[in-house]
Design an enzyme around this catalytic site. Structure first.
Site, PDB file in Angstrom:
ATOM      1  N   ARG A   1       0.840  -1.195   0.000  1.00 26.33           N
ATOM      2  CA  ARG A   1       0.000   0.000   0.000  1.00 26.33           C
ATOM      3  C   ARG A   1       0.876   1.246   0.000  1.00 26.33           C
ATOM      4  O   ARG A   1       1.848   1.333   0.747  1.00 26.33           O
ATOM      5  CB  ARG A   1      -0.936   0.000   1.219  1.00 26.33           C
ATOM      6  CG  ARG A   1      -1.943  -1.140   1.182  1.00 26.33           C
ATOM      7  CD  ARG A   1      -2.938  -1.096   2.318  1.00 26.33           C
ATOM      8  NE  ARG A   1      -3.804  -2.265   2.279  1.00 26.33           N
ATOM      9  CZ  ARG A   1      -4.726  -2.557   3.194  1.00 26.33           C
ATOM     10  NH1 ARG A   1      -4.904  -1.750   4.224  1.00 26.33           N
ATOM     11  NH2 ARG A   1      -5.477  -3.636   3.086  1.00 26.33           N
TER      12      ARG A   1
ATOM     13  N   ARG B   1       1.792   1.396  10.210  1.00 23.04           N
ATOM     14  CA  ARG B   1       1.353   1.785   8.862  1.00 23.04           C
ATOM     15  C   ARG B   1       2.565   1.750   7.930  1.00 23.04           C
ATOM     16  O   ARG B   1       3.338   2.713   7.864  1.00 23.04           O
ATOM     17  CB  ARG B   1       0.730   3.183   8.899  1.00 23.04           C
ATOM     18  CG  ARG B   1      -0.068   3.548   7.656  1.00 23.04           C
ATOM     19  CD  ARG B   1      -0.572   4.969   7.756  1.00 23.04           C
ATOM     20  NE  ARG B   1      -1.516   5.159   8.829  1.00 23.04           N
ATOM     21  CZ  ARG B   1      -2.837   5.022   8.710  1.00 23.04           C
ATOM     22  NH1 ARG B   1      -3.358   4.692   7.554  1.00 23.04           N
ATOM     23  NH2 ARG B   1      -3.636   5.233   9.736  1.00 23.04           N
TER      24      ARG B   1
ATOM     25  N   GLU C   1      -7.095  -0.188  14.813  1.00 23.03           N
ATOM     26  CA  GLU C   1      -7.636  -1.269  13.990  1.00 23.03           C
ATOM     27  C   GLU C   1      -6.604  -2.375  13.755  1.00 23.03           C
ATOM     28  O   GLU C   1      -5.491  -2.121  13.328  1.00 23.03           O
ATOM     29  CB  GLU C   1      -8.087  -0.721  12.633  1.00 23.03           C
ATOM     30  CG  GLU C   1      -8.662  -1.796  11.716  1.00 23.03           C
ATOM     31  CD  GLU C   1      -8.805  -1.347  10.272  1.00 23.03           C
ATOM     32  OE1 GLU C   1      -8.772  -2.214   9.390  1.00 23.03           O
ATOM     33  OE2 GLU C   1      -8.915  -0.121  10.036  1.00 23.03           O
TER      34      GLU C   1
ATOM     35  N   SER D   1     -10.594  -6.027   9.931  1.00 28.20           N
ATOM     36  CA  SER D   1     -11.954  -5.636   9.568  1.00 28.20           C
ATOM     37  C   SER D   1     -12.579  -6.762   8.762  1.00 28.20           C
ATOM     38  O   SER D   1     -11.889  -7.648   8.255  1.00 28.20           O
ATOM     39  CB  SER D   1     -11.949  -4.337   8.745  1.00 28.20           C
ATOM     40  OG  SER D   1     -11.288  -4.532   7.515  1.00 28.20           O
TER      41      SER D   1
ATOM     42  N   ARG E   1       0.464  -6.215  11.529  1.00 27.25           N
ATOM     43  CA  ARG E   1       0.150  -5.199  12.540  1.00 27.25           C
ATOM     44  C   ARG E   1      -0.186  -5.810  13.894  1.00 27.25           C
ATOM     45  O   ARG E   1      -0.061  -5.151  14.936  1.00 27.25           O
ATOM     46  CB  ARG E   1      -0.999  -4.311  12.054  1.00 27.25           C
ATOM     47  CG  ARG E   1      -1.260  -3.129  12.955  1.00 27.25           C
ATOM     48  CD  ARG E   1      -2.448  -2.306  12.522  1.00 27.25           C
ATOM     49  NE  ARG E   1      -2.175  -1.494  11.339  1.00 27.25           N
ATOM     50  CZ  ARG E   1      -3.001  -0.556  10.878  1.00 27.25           C
ATOM     51  NH1 ARG E   1      -4.150  -0.334  11.488  1.00 27.25           N
ATOM     52  NH2 ARG E   1      -2.683   0.144   9.806  1.00 27.25           N
TER      53      ARG E   1
END
Length: 422
Positions: free
Chosen positions: A258, A273, A345, A348, A385
């Site tokens: 990403r 991140r 987070e 999800s 993460r």
């Protein structure tokens, strides 16, 4: 894309969804207009083609002396059919673009609004407390010689890292624990491609508002995936699949990429991140009637992982304006990160209803024998993460980290991660 029949018969439902997302309801009117033009163009083409077919029979039966004039008329009619066909194709493209600009219709009960308008569903587990000043995950990782950001930046640039020694083992342990649970739940494991064609990336909805997050290789016209969801959704594209035995479930293991283009300097410290990470993604193809129940099942499997890793977390119902274009509902599971004093987070799970399947032409055969789009759902079961929450939650005063009992079999029985040199 959304169901054209829903657009045509219940435009107000689609408009309310757009408003809940904070997006323009005018897109619905534009799509309706494009749909009407498309249907009119198709009708005009089919009428002319029927006329052409009938006229062809007249020419065939005509006397020899009449044929030259009739052939000239047939050629003129053929030109009109060709033009009508082209107009029909152009109208179809305009409609596809117009309806493709509309996000998935959100499910009733999804909160309206943006990122801060989520609804808290539950908090689970006690937040860890310490009788010492807790270290953040990067400091712990450096004490364990498990995370090397400096050399990651040297080799690849900012927001890249090396996982080393117990850091590498920890990630593989988390991923293998997730994979074992996925297999027990009936998922078929897949190691997926991380480069995909534009039509697959587009079909899953990742080339819309968040296209800037995606790495593109122009020379090959391929995209690096930010989640194996993309490849998993494309796996059955242009197919009719068999759901008579229940959902088709896959667990995709892949490296993910990403650009983090919109993060604006947020979470630059450590591995929260980053540009490259590993992830185990659950993906389900189901009968649309079973989609909401499957969503709850995916969420339960995620929560089971976090509970057995001894993490304190909360589950939120994400607001419509914070959903990706493909999701009709999304639950985020956020773990407590002690040094940030906040939930972050970790995973999800999204119910994409038939949105992706319509774009990718994935269908199943219904009881009537006709085909219809399937529903697709996704949910992360393990990712890099998670190391952040595990290190911070289970740290000790001397910099060591207690390995959660459920994770120990995947680390060769290791019970404590010790600082290097101790």
């Amino acid at each position: 894309m959304i169901d054209p029949v829903l657009l045509r018969e219940s435009p107000d439902v689609v408009k309310r969804s757009q408003e809940a997302r904070g997006e323009s309801p005018d897109l619905v009117d534009a799509a309706l207009e494009a749909d009407a033009s498309r249907r009119a163009a198709i009708s005009a083409f089919e009428t002319l083609r029927a006329e052409q077919n009938a006229f062809g029979k007249t020419v065939a039966k005509a006397p020899k002396e009449d044929k030259p004039a009739l052939v000239a008329q047939a050629q003129e009619l053929a030109a009109k059919v060709k033009a009508a066909n082209a107009s029909s194709g152009e109208a179809e493209e305009r409609f596809t673009a117009a309806i493709g600009a509309i996000g998935n219709v959100v499910i009733d009960g999804v909160p309206a609004g943006g990122e801060d308008d989520f609804v808290l569903l539950r908090e689970v587990g006690e937040r860890p407390t310490f009788d010492f000043d807790p270290r953040d995950h990067l400091e712990i990782g450096e004490l364990l010689d498990a995370i090397d950001m400096q050399r990651g930046a040297k080799v690849s640039g900012a927001r890249f890292h090396f996982l080393k020694g117990v850091g590498a083992r920890l990630e593989l342990g988390i991923m293998n624990m997730g994979l074992a649970r996925a297999i027990d739940a009936g998922f078929t494991p897949l190691i997926t491609p991380t480069l995909v064609r534009p039509e697959i990336m587009q079909g899953t909805g990742f080339l819309g508002a968040h296209a800037e997050e995606v790495y593109h290789l122009p020379a090959d016209d391929l995209y690096l995936t930010g989640t194996s969801e993309v490849a998993l959704a494309g796996y059955h594209s242009d197919e009719i699949i068999d759901l008579s035995g229940g959902p088709l479930r896959y667990a995709g293991w892949s490296t993910c990429y990403r650009r983090e283009a919109g993060s604006h300097g947020k979470d630059t410290r450590g591995i929260i991140r980053v540009h490259q990470f590993d992830k185990l993604e659950m993906f389900s193809y189901v009968d649309p009637a079973d989609a909401e129940a499957e969503h709850e099942r995916l969420l339960a499997w995620q929560e089971g992982m976090l509970q057995d890793l001894g993490l304190s977390y909360r589950v939120i119902d994400v607001a419509a304006g914070d959903l990706g274009s493909s999701a009709a509902r999304k639950y985020d599971v956020e773990a407590w990160v002690p040094t940030q004093g906040a939930y972050r987070e970790l995973t999800s799970t999204s119910n994409c209803t038939t949105f992706q399947a319509r774009r990718l032409d994935i269908r199943h055969r219904t009881e009537s024998g006709k085909t219809a789009p399937v529903a697709t759902l996704n949910g992360t079961l393990a990712t890099t993460r998670w190391i952040v929450a595990i290190l911070e939650t289970h740290q000790q005063a001397d910099g060591s980290v207690v390995v959660p009992e459920a994770l120990r079999p995947y680390l060769g029985g290791l019970e404590v991660l010790e600082p290097v040199g101790k």
